[in-house]
Design a protein around this motif. Structure first.
Motif, short mmCIF file in Angstrom:
data_model
loop_
_atom_site.label_atom_id
_atom_site.label_comp_id
_atom_site.label_asym_id
_atom_site.label_seq_id
_atom_site.Cartn_x
_atom_site.Cartn_y
_atom_site.Cartn_z
N GLY A 270 1.05 -1.25 -0.22
CA GLY A 270 0.12 -0.70 0.23
C GLY A 270 1.07 1.45 0.00
N LYS A 273 3.69 4.36 -5.12
CA LYS A 273 4.25 3.55 -6.55
C LYS A 273 5.59 4.08 -6.52
CE LYS A 273 3.87 1.37 -10.16
NZ LYS A 273 2.96 1.43 -11.93
N ASP A 274 5.15 5.84 -7.07
CA ASP A 274 5.82 6.76 -6.89
C ASP A 274 7.49 6.46 -5.80
OD1 ASP A 274 3.92 7.37 -8.84
OD2 ASP A 274 3.49 9.20 -8.33
N LEU A 275 7.25 6.72 -4.66
CA LEU A 275 7.83 6.62 -3.94
C LEU A 275 9.35 5.49 -3.95
CD1 LEU A 275 7.00 7.09 -0.20
CD2 LEU A 275 7.71 8.06 -1.47
N GLU A 277 9.64 4.41 -7.42
CA GLU A 277 9.93 4.25 -8.78
C GLU A 277 11.09 5.23 -8.51
OE1 GLU A 277 6.59 4.41 -11.11
OE2 GLU A 277 6.37 2.95 -11.52
N SER A 278 10.54 6.21 -8.04
CA SER A 278 11.47 7.69 -7.37
C SER A 278 13.04 7.58 -7.06
CB SER A 278 11.01 9.24 -6.14
OG SER A 278 11.95 9.74 -6.27
N ALA A 279 12.83 6.15 -6.11
CA ALA A 279 13.94 5.57 -5.48
C ALA A 279 15.23 4.84 -6.45
CB ALA A 279 14.15 4.66 -3.95
N GLN A 280 14.31 4.98 -7.54
CA GLN A 280 14.81 3.55 -8.45
C GLN A 280 15.68 4.14 -8.90
OE1 GLN A 280 11.79 1.10 -10.09
NE2 GLN A 280 12.02 -0.64 -8.34
N ILE A 281 15.16 5.64 -9.79
CA ILE A 281 15.79 6.55 -10.73
C ILE A 281 17.17 7.46 -9.45
CG2 ILE A 281 14.96 8.72 -11.82
CD1 ILE A 281 12.32 7.76 -12.42
N ASP A 282 16.41 7.62 -9.02
CA ASP A 282 17.86 8.08 -7.96
C ASP A 282 18.93 7.16 -7.25
OD1 ASP A 282 16.73 10.19 -7.55
OD2 ASP A 282 15.73 10.10 -5.14
N ARG A 292 16.16 1.90 3.62
CA ARG A 292 16.12 3.66 3.59
C ARG A 292 14.71 4.00 3.19
NH1 ARG A 292 20.23 6.73 3.29
NH2 ARG A 292 18.73 8.25 3.82
N ILE A 293 13.77 3.22 2.63
CA ILE A 293 12.35 3.90 2.23
C ILE A 293 11.38 3.07 3.05
CG2 ILE A 293 10.86 4.95 0.39
CD1 ILE A 293 13.68 6.01 0.08
N LEU A 297 9.56 3.44 6.76
CA LEU A 297 7.58 3.70 6.52
C LEU A 297 6.53 2.72 6.84
CD1 LEU A 297 8.14 6.12 2.94
CD2 LEU A 297 7.39 6.63 5.50
N LEU C 52 11.26 2.98 -16.92
CA LEU C 52 10.20 2.01 -15.11
C LEU C 52 9.38 0.92 -16.18
CD1 LEU C 52 9.36 5.54 -12.71
CD2 LEU C 52 11.09 3.46 -12.57
N PRO C 72 16.63 2.65 -15.28
CA PRO C 72 16.45 3.88 -14.60
C PRO C 72 17.35 4.71 -14.06
CG PRO C 72 14.59 2.19 -14.12
CD PRO C 72 15.87 1.67 -13.78
N PHE C 81 7.28 13.45 -10.10
CA PHE C 81 5.83 12.38 -9.93
C PHE C 81 5.05 13.15 -9.20
CE2 PHE C 81 9.54 9.46 -9.67
CZ PHE C 81 9.14 8.27 -10.28
N ALA C 85 6.40 11.84 -5.10
CA ALA C 85 7.47 10.97 -3.85
C ALA C 85 7.96 11.65 -3.65
CB ALA C 85 7.69 10.13 -5.79
N TYR C 87 10.27 11.71 0.13
CA TYR C 87 10.21 9.56 1.08
C TYR C 87 9.86 10.99 1.93
CZ TYR C 87 13.24 8.80 -2.94
OH TYR C 87 13.86 8.51 -4.24
N HIS C 89 9.66 10.50 5.17
CA HIS C 89 11.03 10.17 6.63
C HIS C 89 11.94 11.03 6.29
CE1 HIS C 89 11.54 7.36 3.67
NE2 HIS C 89 12.81 7.12 5.17
N PHE C 98 19.31 12.11 -1.11
CA PHE C 98 19.71 10.43 -1.65
C PHE C 98 20.58 10.04 -2.68
CE2 PHE C 98 17.09 6.99 -2.66
CZ PHE C 98 17.80 6.07 -1.07
N ALA C 99 19.64 10.95 -3.96
CA ALA C 99 20.87 10.41 -4.94
C ALA C 99 21.88 10.37 -5.70
CB ALA C 99 19.88 10.58 -6.35
N ARG C 150 20.88 15.86 -9.04
CA ARG C 150 21.71 15.06 -10.25
C ARG C 150 22.45 14.89 -11.47
NH1 ARG C 150 17.56 10.53 -11.08
NH2 ARG C 150 19.64 9.57 -11.43
#
Lengths: 385, 337, 334
Positions: A270, A273-275, A277-282, A292-293, A297, C52, C72, C81, C85, C87, C89, C98-99, C150
């Motif tokens: 739940g 999803k954006d979070l 994916e955002s971390a993947q891009i990061d 970390r994410i 949470l 993605l 990606p 986004f 998106a 984070y 916390h 973070f990146a 970045r």
């Protein structure tokens, strides 16, 4: 809420009804707590509900003998205190008498005439004066029967006994040794698995989820024999004892996993999803995303499962009986209490204090983390034990 | 004692550390062997793909192994054992099941289990509903619910001590220290050995489970009640419905699904009930239930794994449909996955 | 510098084809907007470029290198986004950094870069805050900051303004336009369903429908020379009027399209005549809704109109602004 139909005249009745139910519900536990703090003789002598009021008690005291007499103004006097150096439990004397049938004969503070010109005076504090015109010649003094009222008396003696000489203290440590890893390990394993099942690309994902949910139905008792055989075989094969802490941690982990994965997966799935994916891009890999994410949470869900698992493991008797030994270095609290129920069934001072020691930890956890507990219950009402 | 604490501490650290070590170590190794920052882009891309294909299994591996070992294997094994003799050597077909259904004790267990099933879920749900509705209207309702809920945190053994003390019996004429006999005495009746009264003693054991589980029902149902849109209650008031009518025509239908989930959850729990009987009566005085019977056949008097396993299968077959229904219902309620 | 080239790109989920034969050249530094109704595949196209989502067939090149299989994080892209998106916390500083942390930069370098970006986006005093303590516009800026820090060659925006209220949306539109000016070498791809955003921000617009590119062009090209009924109807607000039947036949078309502002009134009876059904007076403009035999038409009048509901009107399209569409709903050459 519901104020729309609260009827004012009925509010008192409502309050009383709830008060009544609550009293009914807390009474058994209150009895346990109060009894555990009472003197062991008191527990056996009167109901715990009398402990808060001063209780009247029939007692007997023996006065001193001829050795202690003093001659004074031509009379022989023996004086002392009924509560000193005797079996009598100290309190306030309300009445006394010289016959066992009538301890209530004379009010405290009065002086009565006894046979042979003797007089006896007993005061509220238990001090007495016995006078006689002739010298006392009995070795032991005569008995005085009296009624004393005892103020409520509480003691931690029972706790000292069970903690240090009955082995409850040791079992407490054993319980912690079982419970802490058996709570943390399944959380870790389940959280990783739940993340994989919620967010990672892998074959047969749906099937694995279905099987895990299906395993929620397996009754625990059913696993015991096959596992016991397996443990014995493994123990023999490797030349180690089959009943080890590692064994029980893994057992509790295994039994707890379906519920843990079920609960955590639905929570982690739940997350937005954006979070992820955002971390993947990061540029974070899945391990880093998890650490970390996702992990920070998921804290509420982790906390509610942790409480569940902690209470479940701490309170468990069956798994502990089967997978741990009954020696002092392995017997857990529930097992110890169960053993005491058999061996010390009539010793309520031992049982009540021991029982309270076993429930104090879950109660603390429960009251301090109730919010998470309730949330977990709501999410996981399907576990069913 | 100190040595014990130190030993326990070290054991705990090793156990938990080992688990952390596995996850950190395996992921570290993966990143190390197939580095994402490889010298050229092509191999970095290749390594990343390998990582993506491997990592799920690193995450899932321990869970799958433990689930297979502790749940899947035992289910299969129990099933197999239930068709074999006491030591698990000879195939005996349905003999264990045939034995079970002709055995008096087994029948008694079934009877007792049914008795529990008829009483406990209904009583818990009803009490829970009543308490949830009553406390919802009080400013100290949350405190009240906490106290009702509290027994849920207490172990069955702890609860047994508490209740043995409630049911304690002293000979007639002596001062009763068990509160139930004291109350009975107050009304001029003679004291009873409650847990040894055949048939009725079942109800005294059930009271313990009701005491424990009502809090669960209360909390779940209270949350459901709070989810009822207040408009519907206000609309009903305007439509002229009284409190009782609002309760059973407006509130109960809206939380009907939750009521069923609570009911079935407790039902499953009751089917597996074990600890209370073990610690209160140890199956004496005709109080045995299926799980205790199974336990006795497995671990007492030399044991008969075949018969024990057959009883285990009976329990699972009884639990299975309720549980499946329950999970589906719960998912429907949450509108979830 | 990053050109993006899509060649015969296809994407399917099972039997459902989401993207069909997409061919697209996006020039370095260009601000490209993907626009279309929901479900047209514009977000999928963006996600395919980001990596993605994977593509089923065709090639995707960034900077002349095929990146179909590149994850990606290795594509040199950054993404903003719809939900930002952020984070929840992590502080603003950690969010932006973070990146960099994942790239293995030192603490000092991260600090330097994050602070520079913070200054650029006026976030300096918010760096220690958590996202929940920020306003909508500030969150948007943090999301953009994450992309900037970045030094990505390509920025991807996935409907970044749709969560904002109307006033803020206008303001953020201007901020993104400013960002584009500040980073002239960064290629930006922006997905939206709002044609106003597309018209105001884009260098070029790609109009998509059901996974097929309908038209690519500058905003004015699309407005003035839409090459299909779909594009004509999608671009411009209020919608273009489409008239079939006699008036169209007269111009040798199946349908003609006339924008609301391109009508004249005639005293003589025209073949587009009708009754004013309803008027909307907005102050700067007025809209008349006229029921005609060809259907309900919208007419725009500058300022306040004197025309009343119930009045009969003879409408006449301004000849040079009439768009003609053929049987296949495609534009007919003039």
């Amino acid at each position: 809420m519901l104020k729309s139909f609260s009827l004012e005249p009925s509010r008192i009745a409502l309050n009383l009804a709830v008060l009544f139910i609550i009293t009914l519900w807390t009474l058994p536990t209150a009895g346990l707590l109060i009894s555990s703090l009472r003197d062991k003789n008191d527990i056996a002598a009167s109901g715990w509900w009398t402990a808060l009021a001063s209780a009247d008690r029939n007692q007997v005291g023996r006065m001193k003998g001829k050795a202690d007499q003093v001659e004074k103004d031509g009379k022989f006097v023996i004086s002392g205190n009924l509560f000193e150096g005797q079996d009598a439990v100290s309190g306030k004397v309300s009445a006394f008498g010289s016959k066992v049938q009538a301890p209530e004969a004379n009010a405290a503070g009065s002086t009565v005439d006894l046979e042979g010109g003797q007089t006896l005076n007993v005061n509220v504090d238990g001090s007495y004066v016995l006078t006689s015109p002739t010298a006392f010649d009995n070795e032991r003094g005569s008995r005085v029967f009296f009624i004393s009222s005892q103020p409520p008396r509480f003691t931690t003696e029972n706790y000292e006994t069970v903690l240090f000489s009955e082995g409850i203290g040791r079992s407490f440590v054993n319980s912690l040794t079982v419970t802490i890893p058996a709570t943390i390990i399944p959380i870790l394993i389940a959280a990783f698995a739940a993340y994989a099942l919620a967010w990672m690309k892998l074959p047969f994902r749906g099937l694995i989820i279905a099987i895990i949910v299906g395993l929620l139905v397996v009754p625990l008792q059913m696993s015991l024999i096959p596992l016991l055989k397996l443990y014995n075989a493994a123990g023999t094969f490797m030349g180690v004892p089959s009943k080890t802490y590692l064994g029980i941690w893994l057992a509790h982990t295994g039994f707890g996993l379906p519920f843990a994965i079920y609960l955590l997966r639905s929570y982690i799935a739940g997350l937005p999803k954006d979070l992820i994916e955002s971390a993947q891009i990061d540029g974070a890999n899945d391990f880093k995303i998890f650490r970390r994410i996702v992990l920070p949470l998921t804290f509420p869900a982790l906390a509610s499962f942790a409480i569940f698992q902690f209470l479940w493991v701490w309170n468990d008797l069956l798994v502990a009986i089967v997978f741990l030994g009954s020696g002092p270095d392995q017997l857990v609290l529930t097992g110890k209490l169960n053993a005491l129920l058999g061996s010390r069934g009539g010793n309520w001072e031992i049982l009540t204090a021991s029982a309270f020691v076993t429930i104090i930890v879950p109660l603390t956890v429960f009251f301090s983390l109730q919010r998470y507990f309730v949330r977990g219950l709501l999410a996981g009402s399907v576990k069913g034990g | 004692m100190t040595a014990q604490i130190i030993y326990a501490f070290i054991t705990v650290v090793l156990g938990v550390g080992g688990c952390f070590g596995y996850f950190y170590g395996s992921n570290w190794l993966l990143d190390r062997i197939f580095p994402a920052n490889a010298s050229n882009d092509a191999s970095a891309v290749r390594n990343l793909r390998i990582q993506a294909n491997t990592r799920p299994w690193l995450f899932l591996g321990p869970a799958l192994i433990l689930l297979s070992l502790y749940l899947i294997f035992p289910v299969i094994q129990t099933f197999w054992l239930s068709f074999h003799d006491r030591a698990g050597n000879k195939f005996v077909g349905f003999a264990n099941y045939a034995w079970a259904f002709s055995d008096d004790e087994f029948r008694l267990s079934i009877f007792n289990n049914i008795l529990w099933l008829a009483v406990v879920p209904a009583l818990c749900t009803l009490m829970g509903l009543v308490i949830a509705v009553l406390t919802d209207r009080l400013w100290w309702g949350n405190l009240a619910k906490s106290l009702i809920f509290m027994p849920l945190a207490i172990s069955f053994v702890g609860a047994s001590v508490i209740w043995k003390f409630v049911y304690d019996y002293r000979g007639e004429g002596q001062e009763q220290i068990g509160i139930l006999n004291a109350v009975v005495g107050y009304f001029g009746l003679s004291p009873q050995v409650w847990i040894a009264l055949p048939f009725w003693n079942n109800f005294f054991l059930m009271a313990i489970l009701v005491w424990i589980q009502t809090g669960f029902a209360t909390v779940i149902l209270a949350a459901a009640l709070r989810g009822i849109p207040e408009d519907t209650l206000e609309a009903a008031t305007i439509d002229g419905a009284g409190p009782f009518k609002i309760f059973y025509r407006i509130m109960v239908p809206q939380i009907y699904g939750t009521i069923l989930v609570v009911w079935t959850t407790i039902t499953v729990l009751v089917l597996k009930i074990f600890d209370i009987v073990l610690t209160m009566t140890n199956s004496q005085w005709d109080t045995t239930v299926l799980a205790n019977l199974m336990f006795d056949w497995m671990f007492r008097g030399g044991g008969d794994f075949g018969r024990g396993a057959a009883i285990a299968i009976v329990i699972m077959v009884a639990v299975l449909p309720i549980m499946i229904w329950n999970i589906r219902q719960a998912n429907k309620e949450q509108g979830g996955h | 510098m990053a050109d993006i080239k899509l060649t015969n790109l296809n994407k399917s989920y099972g039997a459902v084809q989401i993207l069909k034969d997409i061919n697209l050249d996006i020039k370095s530094g260009e601000f490209m907007v993907f626009v279309g109704p929901s479900g047209c595949g514009k977000s999928t196209l963006l996600r395919s470029i980001s990596g993605l989502d994977s593509v089923t067939s065709g090639t995707l090149e960034i900077d002349h290198a095929v990146v179909n299989e590149v994850p990606p994080s290795k594509r040199g892209i950054a993404m903003v986004f719809q939900s930002y998106a952020l984070y929840p916390h992590m502080s603003v500083f950690e969010n932006i950094g973070f990146a960099l942390e994942n790239q293995g930069l030192s603490r000092a370098e991260i600090k330097k870069k994050v602070e520079a970006v913070g200054e650029m986006l006026q976030l300096t005093s918010y760096l220690t805050r958590l996202p929940k303590a920020l306003s909508g516009g500030q969150r948007q800026r943090v999301a953009i900051g994450r992309a900037i820090v970045r030094g990505a060659k390509v920025f991807l925006f996935d409907e970044p303004l749709s969560n904002l209220d109307a006033a803020l949306r206008v303001q953020m539109r201007m901020e993104i336009a400013k960002l584009k000016r500040d980073l002239p070498n960064t290629t930006m791809i922006y997905v939206t369903h709002d044609q106003v955003e597309a018209m105001t921000m884009a260098d070029r617009i790609v109009v998509l429908k059901a996974g097929v590119v309908q038209q690519v062009g500058t905003p004015m090209e699309l407005y003035e020379r839409p090459n299909s009924v779909f594009v004509a109807g999608f671009i411009g607000s209020p919608k273009m009027n489409f008239i079939a039947g006699t008036p169209a036949k007269g111009l040798k078309a199946k349908t003609i399209g006339v924008r609301p502002e391109h009508f004249e009134f005639s005293t003589a009876k025209t073949d587009i005549a009708g009754t004013v059904d309803y008027t909307e007076i907005l102050g700067s403009d007025s809209f008349l809704y006229v029921t005609t035999p060809s259907g309900m038409l919208t007419v725009r009048q500058p300022g306040r109109t004197e025309i009343k509901t119930g009045q009969k009107l003879n409408l006449k399209p301004i000849a040079q602004h009439v768009h003609r569409f053929g049987d296949d709903d495609m534009r007919l050459a003039n």
